[in-house]
Design a protein around this motif. Structure first.
Motif, PDB file in Angstrom:
ATOM      1  N   SER A 284      72.495 -38.015 -16.664  1.00 55.24           N
ATOM      2  CA  SER A 284      72.119 -37.882 -18.061  1.00 55.24           C
ATOM      3  C   SER A 284      71.469 -39.170 -18.542  1.00 55.24           C
ATOM      4  O   SER A 284      71.748 -40.251 -18.009  1.00 55.24           O
ATOM      5  N   CYS A 285      70.611 -39.041 -19.542  1.00 58.62           N
ATOM      6  CA  CYS A 285      69.946 -40.198 -20.130  1.00 58.62           C
ATOM      7  C   CYS A 285      69.898 -39.982 -21.641  1.00 58.62           C
ATOM      8  O   CYS A 285      69.178 -39.098 -22.119  1.00 58.62           O
ATOM      9  N   ALA A 286      70.682 -40.771 -22.368  1.00 64.67           N
ATOM     10  CA  ALA A 286      70.730 -40.655 -23.820  1.00 64.67           C
ATOM     11  C   ALA A 286      69.748 -41.630 -24.451  1.00 64.67           C
ATOM     12  O   ALA A 286      69.699 -42.806 -24.077  1.00 64.67           O
ATOM     13  N   ALA A 287      68.981 -41.126 -25.414  1.00 65.03           N
ATOM     14  CA  ALA A 287      67.986 -41.955 -26.097  1.00 65.03           C
ATOM     15  C   ALA A 287      68.497 -42.370 -27.472  1.00 65.03           C
ATOM     16  O   ALA A 287      69.226 -41.629 -28.122  1.00 65.03           O
ATOM     17  N   SER A 288      68.074 -43.556 -27.899  1.00 66.82           N
ATOM     18  CA  SER A 288      68.550 -44.102 -29.168  1.00 66.82           C
ATOM     19  C   SER A 288      67.839 -43.504 -30.368  1.00 66.82           C
ATOM     20  O   SER A 288      68.311 -43.648 -31.503  1.00 66.82           O
ATOM     21  N   GLU A 289      66.710 -42.859 -30.131  1.00 68.44           N
ATOM     22  CA  GLU A 289      66.006 -42.216 -31.217  1.00 68.44           C
ATOM     23  C   GLU A 289      65.367 -40.930 -30.718  1.00 68.44           C
ATOM     24  O   GLU A 289      65.335 -40.663 -29.526  1.00 68.44           O
TER      25      GLU A 289
ATOM     26  N   ARG B 251      65.187 -29.173  -4.868  1.00 65.79           N
ATOM     27  CA  ARG B 251      66.577 -29.651  -4.897  1.00 65.79           C
ATOM     28  C   ARG B 251      66.956 -30.259  -6.246  1.00 65.79           C
ATOM     29  O   ARG B 251      68.113 -30.158  -6.660  1.00 65.79           O
ATOM     30  N   PHE B 252      65.999 -30.904  -6.917  1.00 65.12           N
ATOM     31  CA  PHE B 252      66.251 -31.566  -8.193  1.00 65.12           C
ATOM     32  C   PHE B 252      65.592 -30.778  -9.319  1.00 65.12           C
ATOM     33  O   PHE B 252      64.528 -30.182  -9.128  1.00 65.12           O
ATOM     34  N   THR B 253      66.232 -30.813 -10.499  1.00 70.02           N
ATOM     35  CA  THR B 253      65.681 -30.163 -11.682  1.00 70.02           C
ATOM     36  C   THR B 253      65.796 -31.097 -12.873  1.00 70.02           C
ATOM     37  O   THR B 253      66.898 -31.568 -13.189  1.00 70.02           O
ATOM     38  N   ILE B 254      64.670 -31.363 -13.521  1.00 70.75           N
ATOM     39  CA  ILE B 254      64.657 -32.192 -14.721  1.00 70.75           C
ATOM     40  C   ILE B 254      64.636 -31.286 -15.942  1.00 70.75           C
ATOM     41  O   ILE B 254      63.979 -30.234 -15.939  1.00 70.75           O
ATOM     42  N   SER B 255      65.365 -31.693 -16.983  1.00 75.08           N
ATOM     43  CA  SER B 255      65.374 -30.916 -18.221  1.00 75.08           C
ATOM     44  C   SER B 255      65.678 -31.863 -19.377  1.00 75.08           C
ATOM     45  O   SER B 255      66.113 -32.995 -19.162  1.00 75.08           O
ATOM     46  N   ARG B 256      65.431 -31.384 -20.583  1.00 72.67           N
ATOM     47  CA  ARG B 256      65.722 -32.197 -21.756  1.00 72.67           C
ATOM     48  C   ARG B 256      66.275 -31.304 -22.855  1.00 72.67           C
ATOM     49  O   ARG B 256      65.851 -30.150 -23.000  1.00 72.67           O
ATOM     50  N   ASP B 257      67.211 -31.855 -23.597  1.00 71.91           N
ATOM     51  CA  ASP B 257      67.864 -31.138 -24.689  1.00 71.91           C
ATOM     52  C   ASP B 257      67.459 -31.830 -25.983  1.00 71.91           C
ATOM     53  O   ASP B 257      67.891 -32.954 -26.248  1.00 71.91           O
ATOM     54  N   ALA B 258      66.635 -31.154 -26.773  1.00 64.99           N
ATOM     55  CA  ALA B 258      66.128 -31.758 -28.003  1.00 64.99           C
ATOM     56  C   ALA B 258      67.254 -32.045 -28.987  1.00 64.99           C
ATOM     57  O   ALA B 258      67.288 -33.092 -29.645  1.00 64.99           O
ATOM     58  N   ALA B 259      68.187 -31.136 -29.113  1.00 70.54           N
ATOM     59  CA  ALA B 259      69.264 -31.296 -30.090  1.00 70.54           C
ATOM     60  C   ALA B 259      70.161 -32.495 -29.764  1.00 70.54           C
ATOM     61  O   ALA B 259      70.643 -33.187 -30.657  1.00 70.54           O
TER      62      ALA B 259
ATOM     63  N   ARG C  39      57.623 -36.471 -28.903  1.00 70.66           N
ATOM     64  CA  ARG C  39      56.973 -37.770 -29.085  1.00 70.66           C
ATOM     65  C   ARG C  39      56.689 -38.447 -27.755  1.00 70.66           C
ATOM     66  O   ARG C  39      55.680 -39.149 -27.611  1.00 70.66           O
ATOM     67  N   TYR C  40      57.603 -38.292 -26.804  1.00 70.17           N
ATOM     68  CA  TYR C  40      57.472 -38.967 -25.517  1.00 70.17           C
ATOM     69  C   TYR C  40      57.691 -37.978 -24.383  1.00 70.17           C
ATOM     70  O   TYR C  40      58.606 -37.150 -24.423  1.00 70.17           O
ATOM     71  N   TYR C  41      56.871 -38.080 -23.341  1.00 73.95           N
ATOM     72  CA  TYR C  41      57.225 -37.421 -22.099  1.00 73.95           C
ATOM     73  C   TYR C  41      58.248 -38.331 -21.425  1.00 73.95           C
ATOM     74  O   TYR C  41      58.378 -39.516 -21.752  1.00 73.95           O
ATOM     75  N   MET C  42      58.992 -37.785 -20.476  1.00 74.63           N
ATOM     76  CA  MET C  42      60.049 -38.571 -19.848  1.00 74.63           C
ATOM     77  C   MET C  42      60.078 -38.337 -18.349  1.00 74.63           C
ATOM     78  O   MET C  42      59.530 -37.356 -17.842  1.00 74.63           O
TER      79      MET C  42
ATOM     80  N   THR D 233      68.725 -35.876 -25.178  1.00 74.17           N
ATOM     81  CA  THR D 233      69.193 -36.291 -23.855  1.00 74.17           C
ATOM     82  C   THR D 233      68.335 -35.670 -22.771  1.00 74.17           C
ATOM     83  O   THR D 233      67.926 -34.512 -22.868  1.00 74.17           O
ATOM     84  N   LEU D 234      68.073 -36.471 -21.759  1.00 71.02           N
ATOM     85  CA  LEU D 234      67.335 -36.055 -20.571  1.00 71.02           C
ATOM     86  C   LEU D 234      68.337 -35.873 -19.434  1.00 71.02           C
ATOM     87  O   LEU D 234      69.316 -36.623 -19.347  1.00 71.02           O
ATOM     88  N   TYR D 235      68.094 -34.886 -18.573  1.00 72.14           N
ATOM     89  CA  TYR D 235      68.990 -34.618 -17.455  1.00 72.14           C
ATOM     90  C   TYR D 235      68.229 -34.575 -16.135  1.00 72.14           C
ATOM     91  O   TYR D 235      67.031 -34.290 -16.100  1.00 72.14           O
ATOM     92  N   LEU D 236      68.970 -34.826 -15.065  1.00 78.25           N
ATOM     93  CA  LEU D 236      68.451 -34.601 -13.726  1.00 78.25           C
ATOM     94  C   LEU D 236      69.568 -33.959 -12.910  1.00 78.25           C
ATOM     95  O   LEU D 236      70.558 -34.616 -12.580  1.00 78.25           O
ATOM     96  N   GLN D 237      69.421 -32.672 -12.643  1.00 78.53           N
ATOM     97  CA  GLN D 237      70.374 -31.964 -11.791  1.00 78.53           C
ATOM     98  C   GLN D 237      69.935 -32.149 -10.341  1.00 78.53           C
ATOM     99  O   GLN D 237      68.806 -31.808  -9.994  1.00 78.53           O
ATOM    100  N   MET D 238      70.822 -32.687  -9.525  1.00 81.89           N
ATOM    101  CA  MET D 238      70.500 -32.980  -8.132  1.00 81.89           C
ATOM    102  C   MET D 238      71.434 -32.179  -7.228  1.00 81.89           C
ATOM    103  O   MET D 238      72.647 -32.356  -7.273  1.00 81.89           O
TER     104      MET D 238
END
Length: 124
Positions: A21-26, A67-75, A31-34, A78-83
């Motif tokens: 998981s990757c939590a962003a401060s804003e 094998r890996f899946t990237i996703s993001r949860d707007a609410a 606004r940003y690709y990740m 947070t960005l995720y990487l399922q491995m």
């Protein structure tokens, strides 16, 4: 300045799974690709996965495709990487990053904000 904090790294056996998981401060959605990058000892930092600003498009390095899946949860902002099916060669420090001036989907130059990383270790 966007601050990114990764979590979820661990030591697992070959064939195991982890979710980073990757939590962003804003607010980053629209606004940003990740992306996710990784760096093994003695090696260059390499791009692993990219996701577009609204999450509609993804792109993967050949070494992790399927094998890996990237996703993001707007609410949750947070960005995720399922491995899945992790292999010893996936052992590395994993970093998330955000950018807004694309030069290459998995190019380090495309990303301006970086987290400090989380360690993933896969043993055989």
């Amino acid at each position: 300045q966007v601050q990114l904090v990764e979590s979820g790294g661990d030591s697992v056996q070959e064939g195991g799974s982890l979710r980073l998981s990757c939590a962003a401060s804003e607010y980053t959605y629209s606004r940003y690709y990740m992306g996710w990058f990784r760096q093994a000892p003695g090696k260059e930092r390499e791009g692993v996965a990219h996701i577009s600003t609204r999450g509609a498009d993804t792109y993967y390095a050949d070494s992790v495709k399927g094998r890996f899946t990237i996703s993001r949860d707007a609410a949750k902002n947070t960005l995720y990487l399922q491995m899945n099916n992790l292999q010893p060669e996936d052992t590395a420090e994993y970093y998330c990053a955000a950018g807004n001036s694309l030069r290459g989907l998995l190019s380090r130059d495309s990303y301006i904000y970086w987290g400090k990383g989380t360690q993933v270790t896969v043993s055989s």
